[in-house]
Design an enzyme around this catalytic site. Structure first.
Site, mmCIF file in Angstrom:
data_model
loop_
_atom_site.group_PDB
_atom_site.id
_atom_site.type_symbol
_atom_site.label_atom_id
_atom_site.label_comp_id
_atom_site.label_asym_id
_atom_site.label_seq_id
_atom_site.Cartn_x
_atom_site.Cartn_y
_atom_site.Cartn_z
ATOM 1 N N GLY A 85 -10.550 13.352 11.494
ATOM 2 C CA GLY A 85 -10.989 14.109 12.667
ATOM 3 C C GLY A 85 -11.220 15.561 12.300
ATOM 4 O O GLY A 85 -11.040 15.972 11.151
ATOM 5 N N PHE A 86 -11.573 16.332 13.304
ATOM 6 C CA PHE A 86 -11.889 17.744 13.083
ATOM 7 C C PHE A 86 -10.665 18.504 12.529
ATOM 8 O O PHE A 86 -10.712 19.058 11.421
ATOM 9 C CB PHE A 86 -12.400 18.323 14.407
ATOM 10 C CG PHE A 86 -12.253 19.794 14.555
ATOM 11 C CD1 PHE A 86 -12.831 20.667 13.644
ATOM 12 C CD2 PHE A 86 -11.542 20.314 15.633
ATOM 13 C CE1 PHE A 86 -12.688 22.042 13.800
ATOM 14 C CE2 PHE A 86 -11.404 21.672 15.801
ATOM 15 C CZ PHE A 86 -11.964 22.543 14.873
ATOM 16 N N ASP A 107 -7.357 6.603 9.808
ATOM 17 C CA ASP A 107 -8.246 7.028 10.891
ATOM 18 C C ASP A 107 -9.116 5.830 11.267
ATOM 19 O O ASP A 107 -9.596 5.124 10.391
ATOM 20 C CB ASP A 107 -9.140 8.187 10.408
ATOM 21 C CG ASP A 107 -9.735 8.974 11.558
ATOM 22 O OD1 ASP A 107 -9.485 10.190 11.630
ATOM 23 O OD2 ASP A 107 -10.459 8.377 12.389
ATOM 24 N N GLY A 126 -13.288 10.570 14.770
ATOM 25 C CA GLY A 126 -13.407 11.153 13.428
ATOM 26 C C GLY A 126 -14.619 10.556 12.724
ATOM 27 O O GLY A 126 -15.266 9.663 13.254
ATOM 28 N N LEU A 168 -1.905 13.116 14.291
ATOM 29 C CA LEU A 168 -3.010 13.759 15.012
ATOM 30 C C LEU A 168 -3.917 12.747 15.702
ATOM 31 O O LEU A 168 -4.764 13.139 16.502
ATOM 32 C CB LEU A 168 -3.858 14.603 14.036
ATOM 33 C CG LEU A 168 -3.408 16.044 13.776
ATOM 34 C CD1 LEU A 168 -2.062 16.095 13.110
ATOM 35 C CD2 LEU A 168 -4.424 16.770 12.902
ATOM 36 N N THR A 196 -4.469 4.356 23.428
ATOM 37 C CA THR A 196 -4.400 4.980 22.094
ATOM 38 C C THR A 196 -3.293 6.013 22.063
ATOM 39 O O THR A 196 -2.491 6.051 21.126
ATOM 40 C CB THR A 196 -5.737 5.692 21.772
ATOM 41 O OG1 THR A 196 -6.779 4.760 21.909
ATOM 42 C CG2 THR A 196 -5.737 6.291 20.381
ATOM 43 N N TYR A 215 -4.964 11.896 30.471
ATOM 44 C CA TYR A 215 -4.765 12.471 29.139
ATOM 45 C C TYR A 215 -3.492 13.317 29.119
ATOM 46 O O TYR A 215 -2.643 13.166 28.229
ATOM 47 C CB TYR A 215 -5.990 13.313 28.759
ATOM 48 C CG TYR A 215 -5.874 13.983 27.411
ATOM 49 C CD1 TYR A 215 -5.934 13.227 26.250
ATOM 50 C CD2 TYR A 215 -5.711 15.357 27.304
ATOM 51 C CE1 TYR A 215 -5.827 13.826 25.000
ATOM 52 C CE2 TYR A 215 -5.609 15.972 26.070
ATOM 53 C CZ TYR A 215 -5.672 15.204 24.923
ATOM 54 O OH TYR A 215 -5.566 15.810 23.704
#
Ligand code: UDP
Length: 321
Positions: free
Chosen positions: A10-11, A31, A36, A76, A95, A149
């Site tokens: 991911g970032f 990942d 990502g 992450l 998730t 979230y």
């Protein structure tokens, strides 16, 4: 040190991977490429000590092996981005909750240091800015998908703190405020890459709502150094830390700043929230961190300004053409 990074493609994960490899660590990442991408880690493939597995963190058998081999786990992997959350709440909840359950359960079994990334979104509609880690959180109705979230991340936090309390697992929780930098995609709603791309393409810069809502944007390089410092400090275990910049800007000012710095002719347009997201969408008006806890614990403060952030993002987006 051998480090496991979930969401490593991911970032933020890809920047963290690079920083740890540069420091001489072995880095394994897992990942599922949901947000990502292989592009994010293309420059790391083939580097000594780097390995990756494309799979979900909910694959417990795989994760057991990976956690076993690691000294430290940076968790992450998560569904992120307001647009993704509003459009796919089931994926978001599953998730974020099940993935963190797996990682914490396995890390606890082997007593590994584990950093869980939460979000400033957890403060919800709280108005007591700047936000302090021990302040109340305020969520909207469960019929508003956005809050799923915040709730999923709040559960992750409860679980990380519970493992520390009941099992003495060395857990650290970080609440990341808006983090920006090269490689962040605007695809899931993040405002800075979106505005920069719009400005460079000469398309309208889309300010949602009245544009008076504000945010503090920190550079991913600062965030990566905060994460590294926290896992290395036992005084941080069992605690929650805000990680963010204190330079507040309204979204309208941000649009202006991006337009000026790109010398763009794009018009700045207002888009109502219900058109941008969904009917009844609720935004946060201000989101400003109190960062005294992390400063006092590991001496960290953000070093890069919004102008530094914009310079790097603009240069990155220009190079994509
Ligand atoms: N935003 C905007 N235009 C866009 C994307 C986002 O005005 O094209 C606004 C969004 O409504 C919010 C702020 O910019 O008020 C930051 O949005 P982002 O999704 O980057 O992060 P958030 O802080 O909402 O998690």
């Amino acid at each position: 040190m051998h480090v496991l990074i979930t969401g490593g493609a991911g970032f933020i994960g890809s920047h963290l991977s690079q920083a740890l490899l540069d420091r001489g660590d072995r880095v394994s990442i897992v990942d599922d490429l949901s947000t990502g991408s292989m592009r994010n880690i293309a420059h790391l493939k083939g580097r000594d000590g780097f390995s990756y597995v494309i799979d979900t963190v909910r694959n417990e058998r795989l994760m057991a092996e990976m956690v076993d081999e690691a000294d430290v786990v940076f968790h992450l992997a998560a569904a992120v981005g307001v647009r993704l959350i509003v459009e796919h709440p089931v994926h978001t909840i599953e998730t974020n909750i099940s993935g963190t359950e797996v990682v914490l359960r396995l890390a606890a079994k082997k007593n590994k240091v584990v950093l869980v990334t939460s979000s400033s979104e957890v403060y919800g509609k709280a108005e007591a800015v700047p936000f302090r880690e021990d302040g109340d959180v305020v969520f909207g109705a469960t019929s508003r998908a956005r809050w799923s979230y915040a709730c999923s991340k709040a559960i992750d936090e409860f679980l990380a703190l519970a493992y520390h309390k009941e099992r003495a697992t060395p857990t650290v929780v970080v609440r990341l405020f808006n983090t920006v930098g090269p490689r962040q995609t605007g695809q899931y709603g993040m405002v800075v890459p979106t505005f920069v791309r719009q400005a460079l393409a000469g398309e309208p810069i889309t300010v949602f709502g009245d544009g008076k809502q504000s945010r503090c944007f920190s550079h991913v390089a600062d965030v990566v150094s905060a994460l590294q410092a926290l896992v290395a400090e036992p005084k941080a275990y069992g605690r929650v830390f805000n990680v963010g910049s204190s330079e507040e800007v309204t979204i309208w000012q941000l649009a202006q700043r991006v337009k000026e710095r790109t010398e763009s002719k794009s018009p700045i347009v207002y888009v109502p929230y219900d058109q941008a997201y969904e009917a009844g969408f609720e935004d946060m008006r201000r989101r400003l961190p109190d960062t005294s806890r992390i400063r006092e614990t590991v001496g960290w403060t953000a070093t890069k300004s919004l102008d530094d952030v914009l310079e790097d993002v603009i240069a990155f987006e220009r190079a994509q053409d």
